[in-house]
Motif scaffolding. Structure first.
Motif, PDB file in Angstrom:
ATOM      1  N   ASP A 161      23.085  14.483  30.233  1.00  0.00           N
ATOM      2  CA  ASP A 161      23.321  14.556  31.779  1.00  0.00           C
ATOM      3  C   ASP A 161      24.235  13.568  32.143  1.00  0.00           C
ATOM      4  O   ASP A 161      24.974  13.711  33.112  1.00  0.00           O
ATOM      5  CB  ASP A 161      22.011  14.483  32.420  1.00  0.00           C
ATOM      6  CG  ASP A 161      21.048  15.724  32.571  1.00  0.00           C
ATOM      7  OD1 ASP A 161      21.356  16.787  31.946  1.00  0.00           O
ATOM      8  OD2 ASP A 161      19.825  15.686  32.758  1.00  0.00           O
ATOM      9  N   ARG A 213      21.142  24.238  31.756  1.00  0.00           N
ATOM     10  CA  ARG A 213      20.870  23.932  33.284  1.00  0.00           C
ATOM     11  C   ARG A 213      20.826  24.868  34.380  1.00  0.00           C
ATOM     12  O   ARG A 213      20.626  25.993  33.861  1.00  0.00           O
ATOM     13  CB  ARG A 213      22.000  22.802  33.476  1.00  0.00           C
ATOM     14  CG  ARG A 213      22.016  21.727  32.601  1.00  0.00           C
ATOM     15  CD  ARG A 213      23.151  20.505  33.018  1.00  0.00           C
ATOM     16  NE  ARG A 213      23.104  19.312  32.347  1.00  0.00           N
ATOM     17  CZ  ARG A 213      23.745  19.095  31.160  1.00  0.00           C
ATOM     18  NH1 ARG A 213      24.481  20.283  30.686  1.00  0.00           N
ATOM     19  NH2 ARG A 213      23.510  17.891  30.552  1.00  0.00           N
ATOM     20  N   ARG A 216      22.833  25.210  40.189  1.00  0.00           N
ATOM     21  CA  ARG A 216      23.228  24.274  41.131  1.00  0.00           C
ATOM     22  C   ARG A 216      23.700  23.062  40.576  1.00  0.00           C
ATOM     23  O   ARG A 216      24.546  22.298  41.134  1.00  0.00           O
ATOM     24  CB  ARG A 216      21.920  23.932  41.950  1.00  0.00           C
ATOM     25  CG  ARG A 216      20.775  23.392  41.010  1.00  0.00           C
ATOM     26  CD  ARG A 216      19.638  22.757  41.937  1.00  0.00           C
ATOM     27  NE  ARG A 216      18.590  22.419  40.977  1.00  0.00           N
ATOM     28  CZ  ARG A 216      18.364  21.295  40.647  1.00  0.00           C
ATOM     29  NH1 ARG A 216      19.355  20.370  40.894  1.00  0.00           N
ATOM     30  NH2 ARG A 216      17.656  20.984  39.736  1.00  0.00           N
ATOM     31  N   GLU A 217      23.232  22.771  39.314  1.00  0.00           N
ATOM     32  CA  GLU A 217      23.812  21.618  38.623  1.00  0.00           C
ATOM     33  C   GLU A 217      25.292  21.641  38.030  1.00  0.00           C
ATOM     34  O   GLU A 217      26.024  20.827  38.006  1.00  0.00           O
ATOM     35  CB  GLU A 217      23.117  21.341  37.379  1.00  0.00           C
ATOM     36  CG  GLU A 217      21.682  21.062  37.660  1.00  0.00           C
ATOM     37  CD  GLU A 217      20.720  20.837  36.399  1.00  0.00           C
ATOM     38  OE1 GLU A 217      20.287  19.614  36.110  1.00  0.00           O
ATOM     39  OE2 GLU A 217      20.122  21.898  35.844  1.00  0.00           O
ATOM     40  N   TYR A 221      29.178  19.652  39.352  1.00  0.00           N
ATOM     41  CA  TYR A 221      30.327  19.334  38.756  1.00  0.00           C
ATOM     42  C   TYR A 221      31.455  19.541  39.556  1.00  0.00           C
ATOM     43  O   TYR A 221      32.359  18.459  39.763  1.00  0.00           O
ATOM     44  CB  TYR A 221      30.529  19.958  37.350  1.00  0.00           C
ATOM     45  CG  TYR A 221      29.387  19.856  36.308  1.00  0.00           C
ATOM     46  CD1 TYR A 221      28.309  18.993  36.339  1.00  0.00           C
ATOM     47  CD2 TYR A 221      29.286  20.996  35.481  1.00  0.00           C
ATOM     48  CE1 TYR A 221      27.473  19.043  35.399  1.00  0.00           C
ATOM     49  CE2 TYR A 221      28.082  20.984  34.611  1.00  0.00           C
ATOM     50  CZ  TYR A 221      27.306  19.853  34.608  1.00  0.00           C
ATOM     51  OH  TYR A 221      26.220  20.004  33.799  1.00  0.00           O
TER      52      TYR A 221
END
Length: 267
Positions: A161, A213, A216-217, A221
């Motif tokens: 992460d 993931r 939303r993750e 980015y």
């Protein structure tokens, strides 16, 4: 770093090769893929659709956005219609640098990808942006005052992460306005799939993997880099400007490759 090929430990690049129907893989890779298919049965269709997306997005960026230089991070094993072949069909003068640190990728890449003086493959960890941009191949082929397509196709899930955004930001700081980031990774709405695949890959690769993931993750980015997301937005890559209906359909709702393209605007 040694160039010896570890055939006992599964390689993400070789697993992907097997899922695509390739032969540049070993029993350890095939065994890991079989475990993966038990958790996410749509993985073969996903791999094929992801490869089709790579070909499609390179063609779109070369034709419609006039991009003539490409940096392919974590390029993986060569297959049909590689980035330089697609880009150079649009313009024979297009320039491509492939980046990978897997010895088997380098061995096969140097014989299959390094076909003319506008293509290079270099041995580097995609997180080592300083080394990459100081490499003579990048200095020669990637002109810093011209827009570049920075490809991060199906690689962010290989990173921890805390590594993803710093890597992307370091590349952003070295590219001209008008450059385009292609970012997609494996995502799932199902916590059981995310957890089981992550555990499998972490164990199989001896801890050299990241995480499945959520959408939303991945969107975060693009937000972190301040990119302007181009049409059709962020989506399952199968739906990114499709040019045919003849694609393998993922029949299960286990996971997808999700992302898109963002443009680097002027400061």
């Amino acid at each position: 770093m040694s160039d010896a090929i570890d055939t006992k430990t599964p390689s993400v690049a070789r697993m992907y090769d097997w899922l695509l129907g390739g032969v540049d893989n070993y029993p350890s890779d095939r065994e890991a893929c079989q475990e993966l298919l038990e958790i996410a049965p749509s993985s073969k269709a996903l791999a094929l659709n992801n490869r089709a997306f790579l070909r499609r997005v390179v063609r779109v960026l070369a034709q419609q956005y006039k991009i003539r230089q490409f940096l392919d991070h974590g390029s993986g094993l060569p297959t049909q219609d590689n980035v330089h072949q697609v880009a150079q069909q649009v313009d024979p003068q297009a320039r491509v640098v492939y980046i990978d640190n897997d010895p088997i990728v380098l061995a096969h890449g140097r014989s299959r990808l390094d076909q003319n003086d506008r293509v290079a493959i270099l041995k580097a960890d995609m997180r080592d942006t300083k080394k990459i941009f100081q490499h003579p191949a990048v200095v020669d082929l990637i002109h810093k005052d011209e827009p570049t397509a920075a490809l991060f196709v199906s690689v962010a899930h290989c990173l921890k992460d805390e590594e993803v955004v710093p890597m992307l930001s370091a590349v952003k700081d070295r590219l001209a306005p008008g450059s385009l980031f292609v970012i997609c990774q494996l995502v799932s709405d199902r916590a059981d799939v995310r957890d089981r695949v992550t555990a499998l890959m972490d164990r199989a690769t001896h801890g050299t993997w990241g995480r499945v993931r959520e959408t939303r993750e991945v969107r975060a980015y693009f937000d972190a880099l301040g990119l302007k997301i181009i049409d059709p937005g962020l989506c399952d890559v199968t739906d990114w400007r499709p040019d045919t209906d003849l694609v393998p359909r993922q029949k299960e709702d286990d996971w997808v490759e999700w992302g898109g393209v963002g443009e680097l605007l002027s400061p």
